[in-house]
Motif scaffolding. Structure first.
Motif, PDB file in Angstrom:
ATOM      1  N   THR A   1       0.854  -1.187   0.000  1.00 30.47           N
ATOM      2  CA  THR A   1       0.000   0.000   0.000  1.00 30.47           C
ATOM      3  C   THR A   1       0.889   1.236   0.000  1.00 30.47           C
ATOM      4  O   THR A   1       2.054   1.154   0.364  1.00 30.47           O
ATOM      5  N   PRO A   2       0.385   2.375  -0.400  1.00 32.54           N
ATOM      6  CA  PRO A   2       1.194   3.592  -0.386  1.00 32.54           C
ATOM      7  C   PRO A   2       1.703   3.889   1.026  1.00 32.54           C
ATOM      8  O   PRO A   2       1.055   3.549   2.009  1.00 32.54           O
TER       9      PRO A   2
ATOM     10  N   THR B   1      -1.369   4.478   6.582  1.00 31.54           N
ATOM     11  CA  THR B   1      -0.893   3.900   7.825  1.00 31.54           C
ATOM     12  C   THR B   1      -2.045   3.526   8.743  1.00 31.54           C
ATOM     13  O   THR B   1      -1.856   3.382   9.939  1.00 31.54           O
ATOM     14  N   GLU B   2      -3.231   3.393   8.205  1.00 31.60           N
ATOM     15  CA  GLU B   2      -4.391   3.017   9.006  1.00 31.60           C
ATOM     16  C   GLU B   2      -4.173   1.644   9.620  1.00 31.60           C
ATOM     17  O   GLU B   2      -3.708   0.724   8.962  1.00 31.60           O
TER      18      GLU B   2
ATOM     19  N   GLU C   1      -3.827  -1.593   7.184  1.00 32.32           N
ATOM     20  CA  GLU C   1      -4.804  -1.625   6.108  1.00 32.32           C
ATOM     21  C   GLU C   1      -4.067  -1.931   4.802  1.00 32.32           C
ATOM     22  O   GLU C   1      -3.010  -1.375   4.523  1.00 32.32           O
ATOM     23  N   GLY C   2      -4.593  -2.855   4.015  1.00 27.96           N
ATOM     24  CA  GLY C   2      -3.963  -3.261   2.759  1.00 27.96           C
ATOM     25  C   GLY C   2      -3.280  -4.614   2.858  1.00 27.96           C
ATOM     26  O   GLY C   2      -3.088  -5.291   1.853  1.00 27.96           O
TER      27      GLY C   2
ATOM     28  N   VAL D   1      -7.255  -6.521   3.857  1.00 31.73           N
ATOM     29  CA  VAL D   1      -7.904  -5.830   4.965  1.00 31.73           C
ATOM     30  C   VAL D   1      -8.160  -4.363   4.631  1.00 31.73           C
ATOM     31  O   VAL D   1      -7.259  -3.659   4.176  1.00 31.73           O
ATOM     32  N   THR D   2      -9.406  -3.953   4.862  1.00 27.14           N
ATOM     33  CA  THR D   2      -9.756  -2.532   4.821  1.00 27.14           C
ATOM     34  C   THR D   2     -10.394  -2.192   6.154  1.00 27.14           C
ATOM     35  O   THR D   2     -11.040  -3.030   6.785  1.00 27.14           O
ATOM     36  N   LYS D   3     -10.200  -0.971   6.597  1.00 24.02           N
ATOM     37  CA  LYS D   3     -10.769  -0.541   7.880  1.00 24.02           C
ATOM     38  C   LYS D   3     -12.295  -0.627   7.837  1.00 24.02           C
ATOM     39  O   LYS D   3     -12.925  -1.086   8.788  1.00 24.02           O
TER      40      LYS D   3
END
Length: 163
Positions: free
Chosen positions: A45-46, A50-51, A71-72, A143-145
């Motif tokens: 992920t970019p 940083t979630e 996340e990602g 994974v996504t929040k």
């Protein structure tokens, strides 16, 4: 006419010099990263993302382990990076070549992800131990929040490695 001792000495010196240059030469074959390292790099992920996402893994005996995941990441990485104790989990390192990262998702999460199932994943799931209607391979679920925050994911009773 050649003298044998002189010829032998010359050959020995030549071989010694060759041996020395071989020992000092850099390795001809570079060390390659593993397939899982390449996949992580490609799916990274970019840096700005940083979630953190809180997920709970529930074992067959009812015990739970809460983890925090970037996340990602996929669920395979979540298990491995957080030392979740699932024996034999992720044996193929996320290449869709086994069913050892089989997990059971809540129905609402499964419904949101069901359109992403590949034919390869379905073939591997057919070999999974304890298959349910909401089973997925952890290596294929990112994974996504929004989707995974606070979710409880069940760990099946056993693992079936069909490699």
């Amino acid at each position: 006419m050649f003298r044998l001792p002189q010829v032998l000495r010359t050959c020995t010196q030549a071989i010694g010099g060759l041996r020395q240059s071989i020992l000092q030469a850099p390795l001809a074959r570079p060390v390659l990263p593993s397939l899982s390292q390449l996949q992580r790099h490609l799916q990274a992920t970019p840096a700005s993302c940083t979630e953190k996402v809180n997920i709970t893994f529930e074992f067959p005996d009812g015990t739970q382990q809460k983890v925090t995941v970037k996340e990602g990441d996929n669920l395979l990485e979540a298990v491995l990076d957080n030392n979740v104790d699932i024996d034999g989990f992720g044996a193929c390192e996320g290449t869709l070549a086994c069913s050892t990262c089989h997990l059971i998702l809540p129905e609402a999460v499964y419904e949101q992800l069901s359109s992403d199932i590949s034919e390869e994943e379905m073939d591997m799931l057919d070999l999974a131990y304890g298959l349910t209607e909401t089973s997925r391979l952890g290596c294929a679920c990112h994974v996504t929040k929004e989707l995974f925050e606070g979710v409880v994911i069940k760990v099946p009773e056993g693992i079936n490695d069909q490699r």
